[in-house]
Scaffold this motif. Structure first.
Motif, PDB file in Angstrom:
ATOM      1  N   ARG A  85       0.750  -1.314  -0.348  1.00 33.16           N
ATOM      2  CA  ARG A  85      -0.136   0.168   0.301  1.00 33.16           C
ATOM      3  C   ARG A  85       1.189   1.360   0.304  1.00 33.16           C
ATOM      4  NH1 ARG A  85      -3.922  -0.409   4.200  1.00 33.16           N
ATOM      5  NH2 ARG A  85      -4.608  -1.834   3.154  1.00 33.16           N
ATOM      6  N   GLU A  86       0.507   2.059  -0.620  1.00 34.53           N
ATOM      7  CA  GLU A  86       1.206   3.513  -0.710  1.00 34.53           C
ATOM      8  C   GLU A  86       0.340   4.362  -0.501  1.00 34.53           C
ATOM      9  OE1 GLU A  86       3.628   5.366  -4.361  1.00 34.53           O
ATOM     10  OE2 GLU A  86       2.400   4.350  -4.602  1.00 34.53           O
ATOM     11  N   TYR A  87       1.291   5.538   0.019  1.00 36.01           N
ATOM     12  CA  TYR A  87       0.253   6.668   0.445  1.00 36.01           C
ATOM     13  C   TYR A  87       1.348   7.712   0.053  1.00 36.01           C
ATOM     14  CZ  TYR A  87      -0.661  10.576   3.097  1.00 36.01           C
ATOM     15  OH  TYR A  87      -1.852  11.890   3.587  1.00 36.01           O
ATOM     16  N   PHE A  89       1.717  12.017  -0.697  1.00 32.27           N
ATOM     17  CA  PHE A  89       1.035  12.682  -0.892  1.00 32.27           C
ATOM     18  C   PHE A  89       1.937  14.400  -0.402  1.00 32.27           C
ATOM     19  CE2 PHE A  89       4.498  11.487   2.040  1.00 32.27           C
ATOM     20  CZ  PHE A  89       4.888  12.266   2.271  1.00 32.27           C
ATOM     21  N   ALA A 104       0.697   6.911   8.958  1.00 36.55           N
ATOM     22  CA  ALA A 104       0.277   6.473   7.668  1.00 36.55           C
ATOM     23  C   ALA A 104       1.025   5.086   7.552  1.00 36.55           C
ATOM     24  CB  ALA A 104       1.225   7.363   6.767  1.00 36.55           C
ATOM     25  N   ALA A 109       0.989   1.984   5.608  1.00 41.92           N
ATOM     26  CA  ALA A 109       1.720   2.491   4.495  1.00 41.92           C
ATOM     27  C   ALA A 109       2.847   1.404   4.153  1.00 41.92           C
ATOM     28  CB  ALA A 109       1.755   3.810   4.138  1.00 41.92           C
ATOM     29  N   LEU A 112       6.109   5.402   1.169  1.00 39.31           N
ATOM     30  CA  LEU A 112       5.792   7.050   0.925  1.00 39.31           C
ATOM     31  C   LEU A 112       6.248   7.324   0.730  1.00 39.31           C
ATOM     32  CD1 LEU A 112       6.088   7.037   5.097  1.00 39.31           C
ATOM     33  CD2 LEU A 112       4.398   6.666   4.319  1.00 39.31           C
ATOM     34  N   SER A 193      -2.370   2.856  -4.586  1.00 36.62           N
ATOM     35  CA  SER A 193      -1.901   3.859  -3.982  1.00 36.62           C
ATOM     36  C   SER A 193      -2.928   5.083  -2.871  1.00 36.62           C
ATOM     37  CB  SER A 193      -1.363   4.440  -5.133  1.00 36.62           C
ATOM     38  OG  SER A 193       0.074   3.451  -5.381  1.00 36.62           O
ATOM     39  N   VAL A 194      -3.869   5.803  -2.174  1.00 38.32           N
ATOM     40  CA  VAL A 194      -3.468   6.123  -1.474  1.00 38.32           C
ATOM     41  C   VAL A 194      -3.617   8.179  -2.017  1.00 38.32           C
ATOM     42  CG1 VAL A 194      -4.918   7.298   0.272  1.00 38.32           C
ATOM     43  CG2 VAL A 194      -4.826   5.234   0.366  1.00 38.32           C
ATOM     44  N   ALA A 230      -4.634  12.401   5.930  1.00 40.52           N
ATOM     45  CA  ALA A 230      -3.969  11.030   6.035  1.00 40.52           C
ATOM     46  C   ALA A 230      -4.813   9.550   6.831  1.00 40.52           C
ATOM     47  CB  ALA A 230      -3.346  11.244   6.276  1.00 40.52           C
ATOM     48  N   LEU A 234      -6.879   6.439   4.377  1.00 40.17           N
ATOM     49  CA  LEU A 234      -5.778   5.060   5.407  1.00 40.17           C
ATOM     50  C   LEU A 234      -7.011   4.392   6.340  1.00 40.17           C
ATOM     51  CD1 LEU A 234      -2.014   6.047   5.318  1.00 40.17           C
ATOM     52  CD2 LEU A 234      -3.421   5.039   3.416  1.00 40.17           C
TER      53      LEU A 234
END
Length: 244
Positions: A85-87, A89, A104, A109, A112, A193-194, A230, A234
């Protein structure tokens, strides 16, 4: 986690390889923490992890006055697969970025990525500080894997290189309110990816660029600060059961 796992046990991240019989000497800052903050006695145990070899029980040995020396005894938990899982920002100022990175990581996550948008207010990021905050979150929350931390990059180039297999979750304050859990569960299986924008939001051009690719979500009727958004985003992804 094992049924008998002790959540109160002290944990430290170390860079060294971990295996039965390995000897670990902590650097000065961690030695100070062990000797003078938690005051671990000789023969006292601590949990060590490095993000590669799982988690190990280690026992403190006698040593110099300022030395924290350990022998690794047994593995407590094996190393799990790294989360995908990608965060992504828009960078924030120091204190709020620290908070956001920690949350995160706590929320799962595994990657990052700072992205630079039209309204991004911060363009210089201390990646070492981000890494330190990620380690702190992992130590406190029982995590064994540290996230990959990417260098900042423009939003357009990040989007262009995002694998087609990734579901892009785009949290937009201008989106129509709908059930975000249903929208996420309707997405095809695959990594997530968020993307969270800056305080000023995304420009109309950026929204147009993102729309064809993204699952666009509303986070509710309130305008949220980026670090709050965030956590909310998530948490929705986790609740929907999206791939980790």
């Amino acid at each position: 986690m094992p049924a008998d796992y002790d959540f109160r046990a002290q944990r430290l991240h170390v860079p060294q390889d971990l295996a039965a019989g390995a000897e670990i000497v902590l650097p000065a800052e961690q030695a100070h923490y062990v000797l003078h903050v938690i005051r671990l006695p000789v023969d006292g145990a601590i949990l060590l992890f490095n993000g590669r070899d799982g988690e190990w029980r280690a026992v403190r040995q006698a040593g110099g006055k300022r030395e924290a020396r350990f022998v690794v005894e047994e593995q407590v938990r094996p190393q799990p697969p790294a989360p995908t899982r990608e965060y992504a920002f828009a960078p924030l100022k120091h204190a709020r970025l620290d908070y956001m990175v920690q949350k995160a990581v706590e929320m799962g996550a595994g990657v990052l990525t700072p992205v630079l948008t039209r309204y991004t207010q911060v363009s210089r990021i201390n990646l070492e500080r981000m890494a330190a905050n990620a380690v702190e979150a992992a130590e406190q929350c029982g995590l064994l894997t540290l996230p990959v931390i990417n260098a900042p990059r423009p939003l357009q180039s990040w989007l262009a290189e995002l694998p087609a297999t990734h579901n892009l979750v785009f949290c937009d304050e201008g989106a129509k309110e709908a059930d975000p859990i249903l929208a996420l569960r309707a997405a095809p299986a695959g990594p997530v990816s968020v993307l969270i924008g800056p305080e000023g939001g995304f420009s109309p051009e950026e929204r147009t660029m993102l729309a064809p690719r993204a699952i666009t979500l509303s986070l509710g009727p309130r305008i949220l600060r980026a670090d709050t958004a965030a956590v909310a985003a998530l948490a929705l992804v986790e609740a929907a059961g999206c791939q980790k």
